[in-house]
Scaffold this active site. Structure first.
Site, PDB file in Angstrom:
ATOM      1  N   GLY A  97       0.939  -0.748   0.263  1.00 32.38           N
ATOM      2  CA  GLY A  97       0.137   0.104   0.274  1.00 32.38           C
ATOM      3  C   GLY A  97       0.548   1.242   0.088  1.00 32.38           C
ATOM      4  O   GLY A  97       2.336   1.095   0.130  1.00 32.38           O
ATOM      5  N   GLN A  99       1.091   3.470   1.767  1.00 24.21           N
ATOM      6  CA  GLN A  99       2.353   4.141   3.447  1.00 24.21           C
ATOM      7  C   GLN A  99       2.277   2.433   3.851  1.00 24.21           C
ATOM      8  O   GLN A  99       2.648   2.495   5.226  1.00 24.21           O
ATOM      9  CB  GLN A  99       1.417   4.419   4.435  1.00 24.21           C
ATOM     10  CG  GLN A  99       1.100   6.044   3.354  1.00 24.21           C
ATOM     11  CD  GLN A  99       2.624   7.168   4.452  1.00 24.21           C
ATOM     12  OE1 GLN A  99       2.796   6.438   5.085  1.00 24.21           O
ATOM     13  NE2 GLN A  99       2.041   8.002   3.266  1.00 24.21           N
ATOM     14  N   SER A 100       2.697   0.791   3.279  1.00 30.00           N
ATOM     15  CA  SER A 100       3.193   0.159   3.000  1.00 30.00           C
ATOM     16  C   SER A 100       4.499   0.343   4.555  1.00 30.00           C
ATOM     17  O   SER A 100       5.729   0.995   4.393  1.00 30.00           O
ATOM     18  CB  SER A 100       4.117  -0.308   2.140  1.00 30.00           C
ATOM     19  OG  SER A 100       4.447  -1.979   2.933  1.00 30.00           O
ATOM     20  N   ASN A 101       4.490  -0.079   5.524  1.00 32.70           N
ATOM     21  CA  ASN A 101       5.976  -0.119   6.332  1.00 32.70           C
ATOM     22  C   ASN A 101       6.566  -1.543   5.658  1.00 32.70           C
ATOM     23  O   ASN A 101       7.709  -0.796   5.735  1.00 32.70           O
ATOM     24  CB  ASN A 101       5.316  -0.334   7.646  1.00 32.70           C
ATOM     25  CG  ASN A 101       4.367   0.230   8.895  1.00 32.70           C
ATOM     26  OD1 ASN A 101       4.688   1.684   8.272  1.00 32.70           O
ATOM     27  ND2 ASN A 101       3.065  -0.247   9.233  1.00 32.70           N
ATOM     28  N   CYS A 103       7.062  -2.019   2.730  1.00 33.66           N
ATOM     29  CA  CYS A 103       8.191  -1.000   1.760  1.00 33.66           C
ATOM     30  C   CYS A 103       9.136  -0.380   1.760  1.00 33.66           C
ATOM     31  O   CYS A 103      10.158  -0.142   1.866  1.00 33.66           O
ATOM     32  CB  CYS A 103       7.667  -0.700   0.793  1.00 33.66           C
ATOM     33  SG  CYS A 103       5.810  -1.287   0.108  1.00 33.66           S
TER      34      CYS A 103
END
Length: 381
Positions: A97, A99-101, A103
Site C-alpha cells: 500500500g 503507506q506500507s511499512n 516497503c
C-alpha cells in the site's frame, strides 16, 4: 543466534544461521541471516485500564527494532536479504500500500546493503498520476532513493501482486539487472523464519529474566500472514506453548488460515494452521481505514500508558483485544498475555487530519508583567 546485544561490528553483517533445536526438523532451513534489527526488543508490563481480575498484560516492543526499519518487517528481511545477496541480486522489488511499512523497511535495508530498490505502491485511481508526496513512509522511501511506481487499487485488484512484481522483474532483467522479488509484507516461507527466531528470543528473555513469567497467550496484528505463521509455529514447537491470537486488519480469518497453511507447508511444518492460531476479524472499515473510535483509542492508550500504537496494525489489534476482553472477560481472566507491538509509527502521519480534532491541550503561555524582562537574557542558541 545467542541473545546478546550485537556489537557495532556485527550490525549489517551476514552470518551463518543455526535454527533453534526445536525447529531443526523444518525444511528447507535458512543458511544465512543478515543482522539488520536491534535485538532483542524489550518486553515490559503494559498497564492497560479495565483488565479483568488477575489478568496481566505485557508488551513486546518490536516497534523498537530500529527507527528506519522499525517494526516486525525487519525480522523477515534479515532472512530475505541474505537470500537476495546469496543469489547475486543487484536490486530488490517489493509491493504494498501507499503507506506500507514493509516497503519502507525494504527500501532502507536495500540501501544498507548497496542494492537498488523498486517499490510498487497501491493508491487511489484519483492519485495514481500524481506525485505521491512525502508523508510518513513515503518520505523515508524517497529520501533513500527508492524507485516508486504507482498502481491504482482497481488495477491491483484485477492483476494481483504476484503478476505485478513479475512484470517489473521481467522489465528489469531486459535492462540487464538482477532483481530479487520480496512478496507483500515479506510473507513467504523464508520470511516466516523471522518470527520463528523471535520465539527463541522470547524464550531466552523469559529464562534470563528475574521473574519467571509463563505467557498463556500471544496477541498480534495480522496483515500479510508471515508474522503469525512464525509466531504460532514457533510457540507450538518451543517451550512457550502460548496460544497465538491474531487480529486481521485486512481480508478475513479463513483467507489467512489458508494462506498461513501454505507458508507452513513451504517449510514442511506438518501442522494445521487452524490448530495453532486463532484469528479474529479486526479490519473495521477496511485496510488502513480508521473509525474515529479506533483513532481515539490510539490516543487514549498513548495518553494513559505512553505507548504509541500505529493506526493500521497494532492499533486495530489492541482495539480488537480490548473489545474482546470487555465482551468476554471470563475468557481472559487470570491470563498472562504478551502483545507484540509490530511498529508502523510513520503511518500515523497519514492520519493527522483525522487525529487533529482528538488532541488538544495547548494554549499561549501568559507571563505576568511583573516578571522581570531583559533583552538578550534568553539564549536561543
Amino acid at each position: 543466534m545467542a541473545l546478546t546485544t550485537a556489537s557495532t561490528l556485527e550490525f549489517l553483517s551476514k552470518k551463518p544461521y543455526t535454527p533453534p533445536s526445536w525447529a531443526s526438523h523444518l525444511n528447507p532451513l535458512p543458511s544465512h541471516v543478515f543482522s539488520l534489527a536491534h535485538l532483542p526488543t524489550p518486553i515490559h508490563k503494559w498497564n492497560l485500564p479495565n483488565l479483568p481480575p488477575n489478568t496481566h498484560l505485557y508488551l513486546k516492543r518490536d516497534d523498537l527494532s530500529g527507527m528506519q526499519l522499525s517494526g516486525n518487517k525487519v525480522r523477515k528481511l534479515e532472512f530475505l536479504m541474505a537470500d537476495a545477496v546469496a543469489q547475486g541480486a543487484d536490486c530488490i522489488i517489493t509491493i504494498g500500500g501507499i503507506q506500507s511499512n514493509h516497503c519502507r523497511a525494504t527500501a532502507v535495508a536495500a540501501k544498507y546493503l548497496n542494492l537498488d530498490c523498486y517499490l510498487i505502491l497501491r493508491t487511489s485511481k484519483a492519485l495514481v498520476d500524481q506525485d505521491p508526496g512525502l508523508t510518513g513512509n513515503l518520505l523515508v522511501e524517497r529520501l533513500v532513493g527508492a524507485h516508486v511506481q504507482l498502481i491504482s487499487k482497481e488495477e491491483y485488484a484485477k492483476i494481483g501482486s504476484v503478476t505485478l512484481t513479475e512484470v517489473l522483474k521481467e522489465r528489469l532483467i531486459k535492462e540487464g539487472r538482477r532483481p530479487y522479488v520480496i512478496p507483500v509484507g515479506g510473507s513467504n516461507s523464508l520470511g516466516t523464519w523471522g518470527y520463528i527466531e523471535a520465539i527463541r528470543e522470547i524464550e531466552q528473555q523469559i529464562q534470563s529474566g528475574t521473574s519467571d513469567v509463563k505467557f498463556d497467550d500471544i496477541v498480534v496484528a495480522c496483515g500479510s500472514g508471515g508474522t503469525i505463521a512464525g509466531l504460532s509455529l514457533g510457540s507450538s514447537l518451543s517451550t512457550l506453548k502460548a496460544r497465538v491470537h491474531a487480529f486481521s486488519v485486512c481480508d478475513d480469518p479463513d483467507y489467512f488460515h489458508d494462506y498461513i497453511q501454505g507458508l507452513l507447508d513451504g517449510i514442511n511444518a506438518g501442522v494445521n494452521s487452524r490448530d495453532i492460531v486463532h484469528i479474529q476479524n479486526a479490519k473495521g472499515l477496511g485496510y488502513a481505514m480508521n473509525t474515529s473510535e479506533e483513532l481515539n483509542f490510539v490516543r487514549e492508550i498513548a495518553a494513559t500508558t505512553g505507548v504509541v500504537l500505529d493506526p493500521v496494525y497494532s492499533g486495530k489489534a489492541a482495539y480488537g483485544l480490548v473489545k474482546d476482553i470487555s465482551e468476554s472477560p471470563k475468557k481472559w481472566e487470570g491470563r498472562k498475555i504478551l502483545f507484540i507491538h509490530t511498529g508502523g509509527l510513520l503511518g500515523l502521519f497519514d492520519k493527522v487530519d483525522q487525529i487533529a480534532p482528538l488532541v488538544g491541550k495547548w494554549h499561549r503561555m501568559d507571563v505576568n508583567e511583573s516578571v522581570p524582562r531583559q533583552d538578550g537574557i534568553g539564549k536561543m542558541f
